[in-house]
Design a protein around this motif. Structure first.
Motif, PDB file in Angstrom:
ATOM      1  N   ARG A 136       0.850  -1.201   0.000  1.00  0.00           N
ATOM      2  CA  ARG A 136       0.000   0.000   0.000  1.00  0.00           C
ATOM      3  C   ARG A 136       0.875   1.236   0.000  1.00  0.00           C
ATOM      4  NH1 ARG A 136      -0.500   4.235   2.036  1.00  0.00           N
ATOM      5  NH2 ARG A 136       1.109   3.602   3.509  1.00  0.00           N
ATOM      6  N   ARG A 137       0.662   2.084  -0.979  1.00  0.00           N
ATOM      7  CA  ARG A 137       1.376   3.350  -1.078  1.00  0.00           C
ATOM      8  C   ARG A 137       0.359   4.425  -1.439  1.00  0.00           C
ATOM      9  NH1 ARG A 137       6.448   3.887  -2.213  1.00  0.00           N
ATOM     10  NH2 ARG A 137       5.980   5.839  -1.141  1.00  0.00           N
ATOM     11  N   PRO A 141      -4.876   8.446   0.774  1.00  0.00           N
ATOM     12  CA  PRO A 141      -5.606   9.218   1.796  1.00  0.00           C
ATOM     13  C   PRO A 141      -5.282  10.691   1.577  1.00  0.00           C
ATOM     14  CG  PRO A 141      -3.587   8.320   2.746  1.00  0.00           C
ATOM     15  CD  PRO A 141      -3.594   7.910   1.306  1.00  0.00           C
ATOM     16  N   MET A 142      -6.231  11.571   1.904  1.00  0.00           N
ATOM     17  CA  MET A 142      -6.011  13.007   1.645  1.00  0.00           C
ATOM     18  C   MET A 142      -6.641  13.887   2.708  1.00  0.00           C
ATOM     19  SD  MET A 142      -6.914  13.362  -2.338  1.00  0.00           S
ATOM     20  CE  MET A 142      -7.869  11.913  -2.302  1.00  0.00           C
TER      21      MET A 142
HETATM   22  C1  LIG Z   1      -4.226  11.730   6.870  1.00  0.00           C
HETATM   23  C2  LIG Z   1      -3.416  11.765   5.613  1.00  0.00           C
HETATM   24  C3  LIG Z   1      -3.570  12.817   4.726  1.00  0.00           C
HETATM   25  C4  LIG Z   1      -2.861  12.856   3.524  1.00  0.00           C
HETATM   26  N1  LIG Z   1      -3.108  13.846   2.618  1.00  0.00           N
HETATM   27  C5  LIG Z   1      -2.566  13.754   1.389  1.00  0.00           C
HETATM   28  C6  LIG Z   1      -2.964  14.660   0.362  1.00  0.00           C
HETATM   29  O1  LIG Z   1      -3.800  15.535   0.547  1.00  0.00           O
HETATM   30  N2  LIG Z   1      -2.401  14.515  -0.861  1.00  0.00           N
HETATM   31  C7  LIG Z   1      -1.473  13.556  -1.128  1.00  0.00           C
HETATM   32  O2  LIG Z   1      -1.013  13.479  -2.268  1.00  0.00           O
HETATM   33  N3  LIG Z   1      -1.084  12.671  -0.172  1.00  0.00           N
HETATM   34  C8  LIG Z   1      -1.624  12.751   1.055  1.00  0.00           C
HETATM   35  N4  LIG Z   1      -1.277  11.838   2.023  1.00  0.00           N
HETATM   36  C9  LIG Z   1      -0.326  10.784   1.692  1.00  0.00           C
HETATM   37  C10 LIG Z   1       0.987  10.923   2.468  1.00  0.00           C
HETATM   38  O3  LIG Z   1       1.776  11.921   1.902  1.00  0.00           O
HETATM   39  C11 LIG Z   1       1.686   9.547   2.425  1.00  0.00           C
HETATM   40  O4  LIG Z   1       0.844   8.609   3.063  1.00  0.00           O
HETATM   41  C12 LIG Z   1       3.031   9.566   3.124  1.00  0.00           C
HETATM   42  O5  LIG Z   1       3.916  10.411   2.441  1.00  0.00           O
HETATM   43  C13 LIG Z   1       3.640   8.174   3.204  1.00  0.00           C
HETATM   44  O6  LIG Z   1       3.695   7.598   1.929  1.00  0.00           O
HETATM   45  P1  LIG Z   1       3.024   6.180   1.626  1.00  0.00           P
HETATM   46  O7  LIG Z   1       1.575   6.284   2.057  1.00  0.00           O
HETATM   47  O8  LIG Z   1       3.146   5.982   0.138  1.00  0.00           O
HETATM   48  O9  LIG Z   1       3.749   5.145   2.404  1.00  0.00           O
HETATM   49  C14 LIG Z   1      -1.949  11.825   3.238  1.00  0.00           C
HETATM   50  C15 LIG Z   1      -1.777  10.777   4.159  1.00  0.00           C
HETATM   51  C16 LIG Z   1      -2.511  10.737   5.310  1.00  0.00           C
HETATM   52  C17 LIG Z   1      -2.362   9.568   6.244  1.00  0.00           C
END
Ligand SMILES: Cc1cc2nc3c(=O)[nH]c(=O)nc-3n(C[C@H](O)[C@H](O)[C@H](O)COP(=O)(O)O)c2cc1C
Length: 200
Positions: free
Chosen positions: A10-11, A148-149
């Motif tokens: 999951r990424r 997630p965003m």
């Molecule tokens: C609560 C939350 C909000 C996030 N918001 C965004 C977002 O608005 N846009 C985005 O591109 N990534 C978003 N992310 C993704 C994170 O940047 C990403 O999960 C983190 O860098 C780790 O990378 P991975 O999930 O690929 O392991 C969010 C992640 C979380 C958990």
């Protein structure tokens, strides 16, 4: 898929094959899994907005500062929570429990949350966070990617989805088939930076 494979694979994927749909069977499997997520007192605060209209997707994308995944992904959910769910017909949450368990848990739940607004909100957000992770791992298990965003204007999104009073928005989740792979991992902190034994 093995649970550890799903966790590793999951990424946060930002670009999706546009114009694809999630088959109904996958959607049902996904949501059935999400509904099994744990919540304190089994309150199940989550309220999901599944965004199916193209126009609503475009409006939400504008509110999310143009993030492509909002319109490209096969599915988009806005994960919301009913902060007041703890006090809304709570007998629903113990409907299948023995009477003596109900009689013990219902007053306990009331005392735990009554007049404790911070705890009510924390609990609602906790429930959504756990549901979100179930959703992303279940999506992976079904062969999808996700993102997630929280990068969006909360007031604008609340207006667009007509968020009811007493509800909060936790995050959005996009789900679909990746068009571009995620960036390499940005850097995980070592366990030694985030774990202490017994106390800080
Ligand atoms: C609560 C939350 C909000 C996030 N918001 C965004 C977002 O608005 N846009 C985005 O591109 N990534 C978003 N992310 C993704 C994170 O940047 C990403 O999960 C983190 O860098 C780790 O990378 P991975 O999930 O690929 O392991 C969010 C992640 C979380 C958990």
């Amino acid at each position: 898929m093995d649970i550890f494979q799903a966790i590793e694979q999951r990424r946060a994927v930002k670009h999706y094959q546009a114009n694809t749909k999630m088959p109904e069977a996958d959607y049902q499997a996904l949501m059935s899994a999400v509904l099994l997520s744990p919540t304190s007192y089994n309150i199940q605060h989550w309220r999901f907005v599944r965004v199916t209209e193209v126009e609503q997707r475009e409006n939400l994308k504008a509110a999310a500062w143009g993030q492509a995944q909002v319109s490209e992904a096969a599915e988009l959910f806005v994960l919301c929570a009913d902060v007041d769910a703890w006090n809304d017909r709570p007998e629903r949450y113990v409907a299948n429990s023995p009477k003596e368990t109900q009689d013990m848990l219902l007053p306990m739940m009331y005392g735990f949350y009554n007049k404790k607004e911070q705890i009510q909100r924390d609990e609602a957000m906790r429930s959504c966070g756990i549901a979100a992770q179930t959703m992303m791992l279940a999506a992976k298990g079904l062969g999808y990617d996700s993102c997630p965003m929280v990068g969006f204007d909360r007031e604008k999104v609340a207006e667009l989805i007509q968020l009811p009073k007493g509800h909060v928005i936790a995050m959005m989740i996009a789900i679909g088939h990746a068009e571009k792979a995620a960036y390499p991992r940005a850097g995980q902190l070592p366990l030694s930076d985030v774990l202490v034994e017994n106390h800080f």
